[in-house]
Design a protein around this motif. Structure first.
Motif, PDB file in Angstrom:
ATOM      1  N   GLN A  39       0.846  -1.189   0.000  1.00 47.49           N
ATOM      2  CA  GLN A  39       0.000   0.000   0.000  1.00 47.49           C
ATOM      3  C   GLN A  39       0.878   1.235   0.000  1.00 47.49           C
ATOM      4  O   GLN A  39       1.635   1.472   0.943  1.00 47.49           O
ATOM      5  N   GLU A  44      -4.917   2.375  -2.704  1.00 43.28           N
ATOM      6  CA  GLU A  44      -5.491   1.163  -2.140  1.00 43.28           C
ATOM      7  C   GLU A  44      -4.406   0.109  -1.961  1.00 43.28           C
ATOM      8  O   GLU A  44      -3.393   0.098  -2.667  1.00 43.28           O
ATOM      9  N   ARG A  45      -4.641  -0.789  -1.002  1.00 49.38           N
ATOM     10  CA  ARG A  45      -3.736  -1.921  -0.840  1.00 49.38           C
ATOM     11  C   ARG A  45      -3.895  -2.836  -2.045  1.00 49.38           C
ATOM     12  O   ARG A  45      -5.012  -3.185  -2.427  1.00 49.38           O
ATOM     13  N   GLU A  46      -2.760  -3.232  -2.634  1.00 48.12           N
ATOM     14  CA  GLU A  46      -2.815  -4.021  -3.848  1.00 48.12           C
ATOM     15  C   GLU A  46      -2.037  -5.327  -3.709  1.00 48.12           C
ATOM     16  O   GLU A  46      -1.053  -5.417  -2.971  1.00 48.12           O
TER      17      GLU A  46
END
Length: 122
Positions: A39, A44-46
């Protein structure tokens, strides 16, 4: 319950390498598929990479394919992320996660570590 602790983050120049580790405790490590996410600030956390329970199957986000390698040592309850040819856009907090089923979605994962910062300077 599974506890996950990441280590190995730091500051590196573009083109350099880092190896992240994630040590697991609690329930049987080999029962879980493991993944790495990241992140970046304001994003956004990916998904980054994932590995099956046995370690035979791995898969990667297109952005890291060919540069990052995920591996695991079930005897040591540890999953690794070898990161080579790092780019400034790889800068993020990296999280490891454990899943009872494999996947690339955050919702697939049941347990998360606290994260480790990776900063790549240009």
């Amino acid at each position: 319950q599974v506890q996950l602790v990441e280590s190995g983050g730091g500051l590196v120049e573009a083109g350099g390498s880092l190896r992240l580790s994630c040590a697991a405790s609690g329930r049987t490590f080999s029962s879980y598929s493991m993944g790495w996410f990241r992140q970046a600030p304001g994003k956004e956390r990916e998904f980054v990479a994932a590995i099956s329970r046995s370690g035979v199957t791995t898969y990667y986000a297109d952005s890291v394919k060919g540069r990052f390698t995920i591996s695991r040592d079930n005897a040591k309850n540890t999953v690794y992320l070898q990161m080579n040819s790092l780019k400034p856009e790889d800068t993020a907090v990296y999280y490891c996660a454990a899943a009872l089923r494999s996947g690339s979605q955050k919702s697939d994962y049941n347990y998360w570590g606290q994260g480790t910062q990776v900063t790549v300077s240009s």
